[in-house]
Scaffold this active site. Structure first.
Site, PDB file in Angstrom:
ATOM      1  CB  CYS A 108     -15.727  10.737  -2.655  1.00  0.00           C
ATOM      2  SG  CYS A 108     -14.703  11.616  -1.454  1.00  0.00           S
TER       3      CYS A 108
ATOM      4  CB  CYS B  52     -15.964  15.000   1.250  1.00  0.00           C
ATOM      5  SG  CYS B  52     -14.356  14.674   0.479  1.00  0.00           S
ATOM      6  CB  SER B  53     -18.632  15.066  -2.904  1.00  0.00           C
ATOM      7  OG  SER B  53     -18.378  16.436  -2.608  1.00  0.00           O
ATOM      8  CB  CYS B  54     -12.668  13.667  -3.694  1.00  0.00           C
ATOM      9  SG  CYS B  54     -12.048  14.411  -2.169  1.00  0.00           S
TER      10      CYS B  54
END
Length: 206
Positions: A114, A117-119
């Site tokens: 991702c 961000c950090s999906c």
């Protein structure tokens, strides 16, 4: 969206040693403030973390992979509508509503990142690993995927195509590793025990 790149460089342990990012510090500060003002119950926070870390973990995703390996009809449904197929096994919830399954083969190796961000699909894989959220992984996975994979111990033959899938808030990915040879006699539970979280992110074979 897939970014196909022939090369990459990365170390799982290296990312665990990075100091907290500015965003992580902000989240911690906000959490502390909400707890202090009595707006958030710390016990509820701990219970949520415990649920995703120990009760979900990568087990849910491993069961999805094992079912896909052992049931061709389920595998077809997973390819057509991953979210619905995953929900058939009872794994659904926020951060996992919109899913796509991508399959590894002798010709193609898939890897998920991702970049913004950090999906991450929490209901399927549990808590995201520290390195998945780190800036080095998020940038290098796209620029040099083969180098990153090599640092995880995955060396691919020249002819294998590497596809890097960029998760977003609208769509998250689950890698279905290639089923190991010689596992035809294994039960679904035994197959699930072979599958790791990293394998379903694409930074491991299994």
């Amino acid at each position: 969206m897939a970014h196909d790149h022939p090369d990459h460089d990365h170390d799982e342990h290296e990312h665990g040693q990075h100091p907290p990012s500015d965003m992580e510090l902000r989240v911690k500060a906000l959490e502390s403030l909400l707890v202090e003002k009595g707006l958030v119950d710390p016990a509820a926070l701990d219970a949520t973390v415990d649920h995703f870390e120990h009760k979900v973990g990568p087990r849910n995703g491993a069961r999805v992979v094992a079912r896909a390996w052992s049931d061709p009809a389920y595998r077809a449904r997973l390819r057509e509508n991953a979210g619905a197929a995953i929900a058939e096994l009872g794994f659904a919830g926020r951060q996992g509503e919109h899913m796509r399954a991508v399959e590894n083969s002798a010709e193609v190796h898939n890897m998920v990142v991702c970049t913004l961000c950090s999906c991450y699909p929490w209901p399927v894989l549990g808590l995201p690993p520290v390195w998945y959220k780190s800036a080095p992984y998020r940038s290098r996975a796209v620029i040099d995927p083969r180098g990153v994979l090599a640092e995880f111990g995955v060396t691919l033959p020249e002819g294998v195509e590497v596809r890097v899938w960029d998760s977003t808030a609208e769509l998250r990915y689950l890698v279905i590793p290639e089923r190991p040879a010689g596992t035809e006699a294994l039960s679904e539970d035994e197959l699930a025990a072979l599958v790791t979280r990293n394998g379903m992110i694409g930074t491991a074979r299994l």
